[in-house]
Design an enzyme around this catalytic site. Structure first.
Site, PDB file in Angstrom:
ATOM      1  CD  GLU A   1      -2.908  -1.191   2.203  1.00  0.00           C
ATOM      2  OE1 GLU A   1      -3.880  -1.456   2.018  1.00  0.00           O
ATOM      3  OE2 GLU A   1      -2.507  -1.060   3.331  1.00  0.00           O
TER       4      GLU A   1
ATOM      5  CB  CYS B   1       2.747   6.920   3.628  1.00  0.00           C
ATOM      6  SG  CYS B   1       3.565   5.927   4.767  1.00  0.00           S
TER       7      CYS B   1
ATOM      8  CB  CYS C   1       7.629  -5.832   8.220  1.00  0.00           C
ATOM      9  SG  CYS C   1       9.135  -5.111   9.027  1.00  0.00           S
TER      10      CYS C   1
ATOM     11  CB  CYS D   1       6.849  -3.837  15.582  1.00  0.00           C
ATOM     12  SG  CYS D   1       8.599  -3.315  15.189  1.00  0.00           S
TER      13      CYS D   1
ATOM     14  CB  CYS E   1       3.479  -3.087  13.260  1.00  0.00           C
ATOM     15  SG  CYS E   1       3.652  -2.913  11.341  1.00  0.00           S
TER      16      CYS E   1
ATOM     17  CB  CYS F   1       0.659   4.744  11.478  1.00  0.00           C
ATOM     18  SG  CYS F   1       1.228   6.322  11.115  1.00  0.00           S
TER      19      CYS F   1
HETATM   20  N1  SAH Z   1       9.463  -0.262   9.562  1.00  0.00           N
HETATM   21  C1  SAH Z   1       9.893   1.114   9.617  1.00  0.00           C
HETATM   22  C2  SAH Z   1       8.908   1.959   8.874  1.00  0.00           C
HETATM   23  C3  SAH Z   1       7.494   1.645   8.582  1.00  0.00           C
HETATM   24  S1  SAH Z   1       6.384   1.819  10.067  1.00  0.00           S
HETATM   25  C4  SAH Z   1       9.630   1.652  11.074  1.00  0.00           C
HETATM   26  O1  SAH Z   1       9.330   0.768  12.025  1.00  0.00           O
HETATM   27  O2  SAH Z   1       9.937   2.643  11.416  1.00  0.00           O
HETATM   28  C5  SAH Z   1       6.001   3.213  10.263  1.00  0.00           C
HETATM   29  C6  SAH Z   1       5.701   3.921  11.685  1.00  0.00           C
HETATM   30  O3  SAH Z   1       4.527   3.258  11.806  1.00  0.00           O
HETATM   31  C7  SAH Z   1       6.559   3.463  12.689  1.00  0.00           C
HETATM   32  O4  SAH Z   1       7.170   4.333  13.629  1.00  0.00           O
HETATM   33  C8  SAH Z   1       5.711   2.359  13.480  1.00  0.00           C
HETATM   34  O5  SAH Z   1       5.989   2.222  14.725  1.00  0.00           O
HETATM   35  C9  SAH Z   1       4.442   2.931  13.407  1.00  0.00           C
HETATM   36  N2  SAH Z   1       3.156   1.882  13.413  1.00  0.00           N
HETATM   37  C10 SAH Z   1       3.314   0.597  13.071  1.00  0.00           C
HETATM   38  N3  SAH Z   1       2.249  -0.032  13.515  1.00  0.00           N
HETATM   39  C11 SAH Z   1       1.590   1.111  14.246  1.00  0.00           C
HETATM   40  C12 SAH Z   1      -0.146   1.044  14.792  1.00  0.00           C
HETATM   41  N4  SAH Z   1      -0.707   0.109  14.824  1.00  0.00           N
HETATM   42  N5  SAH Z   1      -0.490   2.051  15.002  1.00  0.00           N
HETATM   43  C13 SAH Z   1       0.292   3.392  15.235  1.00  0.00           C
HETATM   44  N6  SAH Z   1       1.617   3.273  14.436  1.00  0.00           N
HETATM   45  C14 SAH Z   1       2.112   2.328  14.157  1.00  0.00           C
HETATM   46 FE1  SF4 Z   2       8.363  -3.492  10.572  1.00  0.00          FE
HETATM   47 FE2  SF4 Z   2       6.139  -2.576  11.306  1.00  0.00          FE
HETATM   48 FE3  SF4 Z   2       8.127  -2.905  13.091  1.00  0.00          FE
HETATM   49 FE4  SF4 Z   2       8.090  -1.126  10.962  1.00  0.00          FE
HETATM   50  S1  SF4 Z   2       6.742  -1.260  12.857  1.00  0.00           S
HETATM   51  S2  SF4 Z   2       9.758  -2.434  11.592  1.00  0.00           S
HETATM   52  S3  SF4 Z   2       6.984  -2.242   9.360  1.00  0.00           S
HETATM   53  S4  SF4 Z   2       6.868  -4.430  11.876  1.00  0.00           S
END
Ligand code: SAH
Ligand code: SF4
Length: 379
Positions: free
Chosen positions: A91, A104, A111, A115, A118, A346
């Site tokens: 996306e 974005c 990934c 995390c 996420c 996000c």
């Molecule tokens: N992998 C990279 C970039 C993609 S994620 C990273 O982790 O930085 C982009 C941002 O979205 C990151 O700061 C991540 O922590 C945040 N993010 C991921 N899942 C989220 C969620 N469910 N709600 C709010 N922010 C989230």
């Molecule tokens: Fe990967 Fe999501 Fe963690 Fe970013 S926040 S590193 S996209 S798992």
């Protein structure tokens, strides 16, 4: 297979043209046709010699990502879903603001970092995007929006729809480094999109050695997803932290600033109810970064998704957390949630990625093993 011209930065395209017996200035012309004018058909490229157009038709193509869907939110946010093959999709989100437009961009299908909070991480890793697939998102969005918004020429130059790119879509950009760097170069190149280094941001969950490489190869604005003020909590939220730890990450941020186009690092901090949002943790965060890393904070209200088992921090807790940082003199903003009605916020970028690595099952097991509630509220 024919070469995909979206895969090349200008140097790469010059080398390709050289292999066809063409001079460098032809590569510049071609590059401008592709990125500045959005041309898809070599026949359109009127200032290229017919013989070159014929050679290109034989050896090259402009392979854009197949579009699956386009959703426009009530607030003007646009989300595109692209097919990247084998049942996977990524996306891309456009966020219009009064004074600028931000895109974005995704760097991977899925990934591997995994995390906790996420939705991309919950899907597991499928594959890296190619340079052409990363740049192709900007190429598509820029020219689509120009058409849609009826943008014309301003002072002989085309009016831009997108002046800010954040690598904050799906995937960990620094785990796809080889494809990322040429994509960044095309975003920055005056013959490409001509974006300023300050307006191209790589967001990372914190890969220390790769932050150092980016500093040397292509320093753009840096955002680091911090989410916790100590290793115990960060290990649980961002599994990658177990490798290098917070101290090494902060040192890498300080080193990065020597070469960075901005004089601060942006720390992103996803606000999870009862997990990382207490005033005590805010004070711990201040002690961690103050007088050490010139930084700004961007607090992101967690965007929930069913499988996470986590909740968004209440508004008052987010503002109280922000106030602790602000009172210590750290510029702190709370991210506005945009595109909620089209699941474009996000961490909600899910696509339809197949789980090839069993990460979903591993995450489910990890959730059982790691206690992450620190404030008494079990997730
Ligand atoms: N992998 C990279 C970039 C993609 S994620 C990273 O982790 O930085 C982009 C941002 O979205 C990151 O700061 C991540 O922590 C945040 N993010 C991921 N899942 C989220 C969620 N469910 N709600 C709010 N922010 C989230
Ligand atoms: Fe990967 Fe999501 Fe963690 Fe970013 S926040 S590193 S996209 S798992």
């Amino acid at each position: 297979m024919a070469a995909n011209l979206l895969d090349f930065d200008l140097e790469g395209l010059a080398a390709f043209c050289d292999s066809l017996g063409e001079k460098r200035f032809r590569a510049v012309q071609l590059y401008r046709w592709i990125h500045q004018k959005g041309a898809t058909d070599f026949a359109q490229m009127s200032d290229l010699a017919k013989s070159l157009r014929a050679k290109l038709a034989d050896t090259a193509e402009l392979r854009a990502l197949p579009l699956i869907s386009e959703h426009v939110s009530a607030d003007g946010t646009v989300k595109w879903l692209f097919d990247v093959g084998q049942g996977n999709a990524v996306e891309t989100v456009f966020i219009p603001e009064d004074d600028r437009g931000t895109l974005c961009v995704s760097s991977q299908a899925g990934c591997a970092v995994g995390c906790r909070f996420c939705s991309t991480g919950h899907q597991g890793f499928s594959r890296n995007l190619s340079t052409g697939e990363i740049v192709g998102q900007l190429w598509f969005a820029e020219h689509r929006l120009r058409q849609r918004l009826g943008l014309g020429q301003a002072g002989g130059k085309p009016e831009r729809a997108i002046d800010n790119v954040v690598m904050m879509g799906m995937g960990e950009p620094l785990q796809n480094y080889a494809a990322l760097v040429p994509a960044l170069r095309t975003m920055l190149d005056d013959h490409g999109y001509g974006l300023s280094r300050r307006r191209v941001t790589v967001s990372t969950s914190g890969m220390v050695t790769m932050i150092d490489r980016l500093r040397q190869d292509c320093p753009v604005a840096l955002a680091v997803s911090l989410h916790a003020p100590n290793d115990a909590l960060r290990d649980a939220l961002v599994p990658l932290n177990r490798k290098d730890g917070l101290q090494a990450l902060l040192d890498a941020c300080v080193r990065y600033l020597d070469a960075a186009p901005r004089d601060f690092v942006t720390f992103e901090y996803c606000m999870l109810d009862g997990v990382n949002d207490t005033p005590e943790l805010a004070h711990e965060l201040v002690r961690l970064v103050l007088h050490r890393v010139p930084c700004k904070f961007n607090l992101i209200p967690f965007n929930p998704f069913p499988a996470s088992g986590l909740k968004r921090s209440p508004r008052e807790r987010v503002t109280a957390f922000a106030k602790v940082l602000q009172d210590a003199g750290i510029v702190t903003t709370i991210r506005k949630t945009r595109g909620d009605d089209i699941d474009a916020a996000c961490g909600q970028l899910a696509g339809e990625v197949q789980d090839r690595t069993g990460a979903r099952a591993r995450l489910a097991r990890r959730r059982e093993m790691i206690p992450i509630a620190v404030a008494g509220a079990a997730p």
